[in-house]
Design an enzyme around this catalytic site. Structure first.
Site, mmCIF file in Angstrom:
data_model
loop_
_atom_site.group_PDB
_atom_site.id
_atom_site.type_symbol
_atom_site.label_atom_id
_atom_site.label_comp_id
_atom_site.label_asym_id
_atom_site.label_seq_id
_atom_site.Cartn_x
_atom_site.Cartn_y
_atom_site.Cartn_z
ATOM 1 N N GLY A 61 0.816 -1.214 0.000
ATOM 2 C CA GLY A 61 0.000 0.000 0.000
ATOM 3 C C GLY A 61 0.847 1.260 0.000
ATOM 4 N N ARG A 62 1.094 1.786 1.191
ATOM 5 C CA ARG A 62 1.950 2.954 1.368
ATOM 6 C C ARG A 62 2.854 2.706 2.566
ATOM 7 N NH1 ARG A 62 0.706 3.749 -3.019
ATOM 8 N NH2 ARG A 62 -0.223 5.596 -4.010
ATOM 9 N N GLU A 67 10.741 6.313 1.683
ATOM 10 C CA GLU A 67 11.348 5.754 0.469
ATOM 11 C C GLU A 67 11.654 6.795 -0.594
ATOM 12 O OE1 GLU A 67 7.390 4.603 -2.136
ATOM 13 O OE2 GLU A 67 8.304 3.044 -0.936
ATOM 14 N N HIS A 79 8.783 -0.455 -4.713
ATOM 15 C CA HIS A 79 7.481 0.146 -5.058
ATOM 16 C C HIS A 79 7.125 -0.202 -6.504
ATOM 17 C CE1 HIS A 79 4.632 3.683 -3.944
ATOM 18 N NE2 HIS A 79 4.023 2.822 -4.752
ATOM 19 N N ALA A 103 4.921 -3.009 -7.309
ATOM 20 C CA ALA A 103 3.788 -3.936 -7.401
ATOM 21 C C ALA A 103 2.845 -3.590 -8.546
ATOM 22 C CB ALA A 103 3.028 -3.969 -6.078
ATOM 23 N N TYR A 104 2.669 -2.313 -8.793
ATOM 24 C CA TYR A 104 1.724 -1.861 -9.821
ATOM 25 C C TYR A 104 2.279 -1.979 -11.239
ATOM 26 C CZ TYR A 104 4.617 2.214 -10.684
ATOM 27 O OH TYR A 104 5.663 3.023 -11.044
#
Length: 323
Positions: free
Chosen positions: A231-232, A261, A293, A295-296
């Site tokens: 998520g974040r 990050e 970061h 995943a998307y």
């Protein structure tokens, strides 16, 4: 012949530039591709275009929005689901509309499942051992998802996709959300934490969710549980997480996002010494997986994000014509 519309694209990486060049002729647009992130200093490069596009790592401040208004920009389309990086209050005050893009939740859901499986099978240690030509089975015995309870925090589009995938593995699934959006075994957060072998986070970051998983919440989790975060980063109190991993309270963690990050993500830092309070500790832990970061980030999402950005801008321009 339809008149071509211009869009100024800031913070445009090479793969995004290729996607814009490929899709632009289909929509009769002329993209101006700028690799630098948007700022008050370079906002003038948008002159002549009413619509711009920015990346999710671009901080769009009040000063930047003022500079954009001065050159005639009326619409900002961010290539992301959220718009925390944009001062939307200032944009509204200055008459500039802001739009986001929604992409398929499948990319993140797939990745979250991958991280779960890697975490419970000790994949990091196994891969490292094999790289050293150590093929023994010491400490690589894993767990099976069907024997575990997975707690899904947040059942929006991504959380729902995660729940759907987990059901295929035959494991018990608990869910927590402020609203019940799907048929699922919804419980209170403390009950989810106490009963889950794996906890996976799929809520947006806001004031109410910052450090949603902190020292107290980690204390409520099962001994040896795993934490997954796609998520974040700031959903988790990283200091408390590191302490719990070090003490053995948690069995492991897989983090695609990390608090603080911004100073290193999407950057080659192999020749740098990073001033992050916990990154080096986490990277050294054999039961912790860190990814950048990503995943998307799939081919489908890149194309969808580019196409929806273009459509957002076209729809805005059409709305002006009907005023």
């Amino acid at each position: 012949m339809r008149k071509s519309m211009g869009i100024t694209v800031f913070g445009c990486e090479q793969d995004e530039a290729n996607a814009f060049r490929t899709l632009s002729p289909d929509f009769h647009i002329i993209p101006t591709l700028i690799s630098d992130a948007i700022s008050a200093d370079n906002a003038k490069l948008a002159a002549g275009n009413q619509c711009i596009s920015v990346g999710h790592k671009s901080e769009v401040s009040e000063a930047t929005i003022l500079a954009l208004r001065k050159v005639g920009v009326k619409y900002i389309s961010t290539r992301s689901i959220g718009c925390n990086h944009i001062d939307t209050t200032a944009a509204e005050r200055m008459g500039i509309s802001v739009g986001t893009v929604a992409y398929s939740p499948d990319s993140v859901a797939d990745y979250a499942l991958m991280l779960m499986l890697m975490a419970i099978r000790g994949a990091k240690s196994t891969i490292h051992a094999v790289a050293q030509q150590n093929f023994r089975l010491d400490c690589v015995r894993g767990k099976e998802l069907r024997d575990m309870t997975v707690g899904v925090i947040g059942t929006g589009h991504i959380g729902q996709a995660v729940v759907k995938r987990l059901r295929g593995f035959g494991c018990r699934v608990l869910a927590y959300d402020n609203s019940r959006k799907i048929e699922a075994d919804y419980v209170q957060l403390d009950e989810l934490l106490k009963n889950s072998d794996i906890v996976t986070l799929h809520v947006p970051l806001c004031a109410d969710t910052r450090h949603l998983i902190g020292q107290r919440q980690i204390g409520e989790m099962k001994q040896g549980a795993f934490l997954i975060n796609t998520g974040r980063g700031a959903l988790v109190d990283t200091g408390s997480l590191v302490e719990a991993l070090g003490s053995g309270k948690l069995g492991g963690a897989a983090l695609d996002v990390l608090e603080g990050e911004d100073q290193f993500v999407y950057t080659d830092c192999s020749q740098k010494v990073l001033d992050h309070p916990f990154l080096s500790q986490l990277l050294r832990m054999p039961n912790v997986i860190i990814t950048p970061h990503t995943a998307y980030y799939t081919e489908r999402v890149l194309r969808d994000t580019t196409e929806k950005t273009i459509r957002n801008c076209l729809n805005f321009e059409r709305s002006l014509q009907h005023e």
